[in-house]
Design a protein around this motif. Sequence first.
Motif, mmCIF file in Angstrom:
data_model
loop_
_atom_site.group_PDB
_atom_site.id
_atom_site.type_symbol
_atom_site.label_atom_id
_atom_site.label_comp_id
_atom_site.label_asym_id
_atom_site.label_seq_id
_atom_site.Cartn_x
_atom_site.Cartn_y
_atom_site.Cartn_z
ATOM 1 N N ALA A 114 -33.277 -10.062 34.278
ATOM 2 C CA ALA A 114 -33.304 -8.681 35.092
ATOM 3 C C ALA A 114 -34.710 -8.023 34.435
ATOM 4 N N CYS A 115 -35.421 -7.264 35.347
ATOM 5 C CA CYS A 115 -36.717 -6.677 35.093
ATOM 6 C C CYS A 115 -36.314 -5.355 33.983
ATOM 7 N N PRO A 116 -37.332 -4.797 33.351
ATOM 8 C CA PRO A 116 -37.142 -3.703 32.369
ATOM 9 C C PRO A 116 -37.048 -2.315 33.606
ATOM 10 N N ASP A 117 -36.252 -1.826 32.889
ATOM 11 C CA ASP A 117 -35.999 -0.337 33.593
ATOM 12 C C ASP A 117 -37.274 0.603 33.219
ATOM 13 N N GLY A 118 -37.754 1.224 34.130
ATOM 14 C CA GLY A 118 -38.898 2.058 33.805
ATOM 15 C C GLY A 118 -39.052 3.057 34.842
ATOM 16 N N PRO A 119 -40.300 3.625 34.911
ATOM 17 C CA PRO A 119 -40.806 4.547 35.878
ATOM 18 C C PRO A 119 -40.753 4.141 37.140
ATOM 19 N N ALA A 120 -40.977 2.969 37.590
ATOM 20 C CA ALA A 120 -40.935 2.686 38.812
ATOM 21 C C ALA A 120 -39.358 2.212 39.401
ATOM 22 N N THR A 121 -38.499 2.370 38.613
ATOM 23 C CA THR A 121 -37.295 2.093 39.011
ATOM 24 C C THR A 121 -36.724 2.925 40.174
ATOM 25 N N ALA A 122 -36.378 2.466 41.297
ATOM 26 C CA ALA A 122 -36.000 3.197 42.389
ATOM 27 C C ALA A 122 -34.402 3.183 42.776
ATOM 28 N N ALA A 123 -33.806 2.321 42.305
ATOM 29 C CA ALA A 123 -32.501 2.295 42.250
ATOM 30 C C ALA A 123 -31.850 1.399 41.030
ATOM 31 N N ARG A 124 -30.847 1.653 40.755
ATOM 32 C CA ARG A 124 -30.345 1.249 39.416
ATOM 33 C C ARG A 124 -28.910 0.763 39.486
ATOM 34 N N THR A 125 -28.476 -0.582 38.742
ATOM 35 C CA THR A 125 -27.198 -0.633 38.504
ATOM 36 C C THR A 125 -26.689 -0.965 36.954
ATOM 37 N N THR A 126 -25.388 -1.331 36.627
ATOM 38 C CA THR A 126 -25.420 -1.716 35.463
ATOM 39 C C THR A 126 -24.720 -2.921 35.306
ATOM 40 N N TYR A 127 -25.176 -3.826 34.592
ATOM 41 C CA TYR A 127 -24.308 -4.981 33.988
ATOM 42 C C TYR A 127 -24.673 -5.419 32.754
ATOM 43 N N GLY A 128 -24.088 -4.789 31.767
ATOM 44 C CA GLY A 128 -24.168 -4.911 30.473
ATOM 45 C C GLY A 128 -25.157 -4.084 29.975
ATOM 46 N N ARG A 129 -26.050 -3.398 30.634
ATOM 47 C CA ARG A 129 -27.328 -2.724 30.400
ATOM 48 C C ARG A 129 -27.692 -2.144 31.730
ATOM 49 N N PRO A 130 -28.429 -1.118 31.977
ATOM 50 C CA PRO A 130 -29.221 -0.592 33.095
ATOM 51 C C PRO A 130 -30.035 -1.608 33.672
ATOM 52 N N GLU B 75 -27.358 -11.157 29.241
ATOM 53 C CA GLU B 75 -26.516 -11.607 28.087
ATOM 54 C C GLU B 75 -24.973 -11.645 28.671
ATOM 55 N N ALA B 76 -24.554 -12.797 28.442
ATOM 56 C CA ALA B 76 -23.080 -13.017 28.909
ATOM 57 C C ALA B 76 -22.193 -12.399 27.970
ATOM 58 N N ALA B 77 -20.928 -11.803 28.589
ATOM 59 C CA ALA B 77 -19.878 -11.599 27.727
ATOM 60 C C ALA B 77 -18.552 -12.184 28.435
ATOM 61 N N PRO B 78 -17.259 -11.600 27.880
ATOM 62 C CA PRO B 78 -15.965 -12.517 28.358
ATOM 63 C C PRO B 78 -16.110 -11.785 29.823
ATOM 64 N N SER B 79 -16.305 -10.395 30.152
ATOM 65 C CA SER B 79 -15.942 -9.959 31.519
ATOM 66 C C SER B 79 -17.282 -9.758 32.384
ATOM 67 N N ARG B 80 -18.302 -10.398 31.823
ATOM 68 C CA ARG B 80 -19.483 -10.350 32.257
ATOM 69 C C ARG B 80 -20.231 -11.606 32.466
ATOM 70 N N PRO B 81 -19.973 -12.692 33.294
ATOM 71 C CA PRO B 81 -20.507 -13.898 33.271
ATOM 72 C C PRO B 81 -21.957 -13.817 33.910
ATOM 73 N N VAL B 82 -22.934 -14.801 33.285
ATOM 74 C CA VAL B 82 -24.236 -15.033 33.658
ATOM 75 C C VAL B 82 -23.856 -16.439 34.433
ATOM 76 N N PRO B 83 -24.847 -16.271 35.764
ATOM 77 C CA PRO B 83 -25.528 -15.163 36.439
ATOM 78 C C PRO B 83 -24.590 -13.997 36.822
ATOM 79 N N HIS B 84 -25.168 -12.952 37.198
ATOM 80 C CA HIS B 84 -24.474 -11.751 37.805
ATOM 81 C C HIS B 84 -24.553 -12.113 39.343
ATOM 82 N N MET B 85 -23.381 -12.472 39.838
ATOM 83 C CA MET B 85 -23.548 -12.888 41.305
ATOM 84 C C MET B 85 -22.186 -11.925 41.745
ATOM 85 N N GLY B 86 -22.357 -11.425 42.942
ATOM 86 C CA GLY B 86 -21.580 -10.546 43.596
ATOM 87 C C GLY B 86 -22.287 -9.134 43.864
ATOM 88 N N TRP B 87 -21.301 -8.384 44.242
ATOM 89 C CA TRP B 87 -21.448 -6.946 44.778
ATOM 90 C C TRP B 87 -21.235 -5.913 43.694
#
Length: 192
Positions: free
Chosen positions: A142-158, A106-118
């Motif tokens: 983005a994929c759902p966050d769940g038991p298989a998650t081995a690394a996570r970032t945040t972009y409006g949501r985990p 989901e886009a927001a003023p400070s969070r454009p979609v696509p999520h591009m960058g570091w």
Amino acid sequence: MTLAILDLGYGNVESVRLGFARLGADPQLVRDVAAVEAADRLVVPGVGHAGYAMQRLADHGLVDAIRERTRPTLGICVGMQLLFEASEEADAPLLAILPGTVTALEAAPSRPVPHMGWSRVETHGDIGLQDGDHLYFAHSFACPDGPATAARTTYGRPIPAAVRQGNFWGAQFHPERSSAPGANYLKAFLAS
């Protein structure tokens, strides 16, 4: 060791090939069932549309060959998304190796979609990454966050930056474009 990269006419095949070549690997580009079944390590690259990618897998008879793999298999970007059951982007089922539905960011003023960058990640598994590593992302779903998650970032949501379940690995980020941390991730996959 045989390292195979699926080349089905979509995605970032050449940049992934070069990423592994920089590590001294000699990846083969493949598109048939026999090569997929024979590969010691298989990479399903991405960039593009999940529905189109699934159609290309089906056209080449590769859906079951990937689902049934018992050796290390890595999906990158859209390739990771294909590991899940469904996607809001696709009309057809995905590989269903992992549970859940891939959803639009989901886009927001400070969070454009696509999520591009570091983006910085936190890790939850032995996949060659460290807490605080910055990785390069380029995605609108983005994929759902769940038991298989081995690394996570945040972009409006985990957001799972990487998943791992058994022999299946997934990277939403682009390891071939993520400098030393990305190279470390690819090395860990090769060593698995």
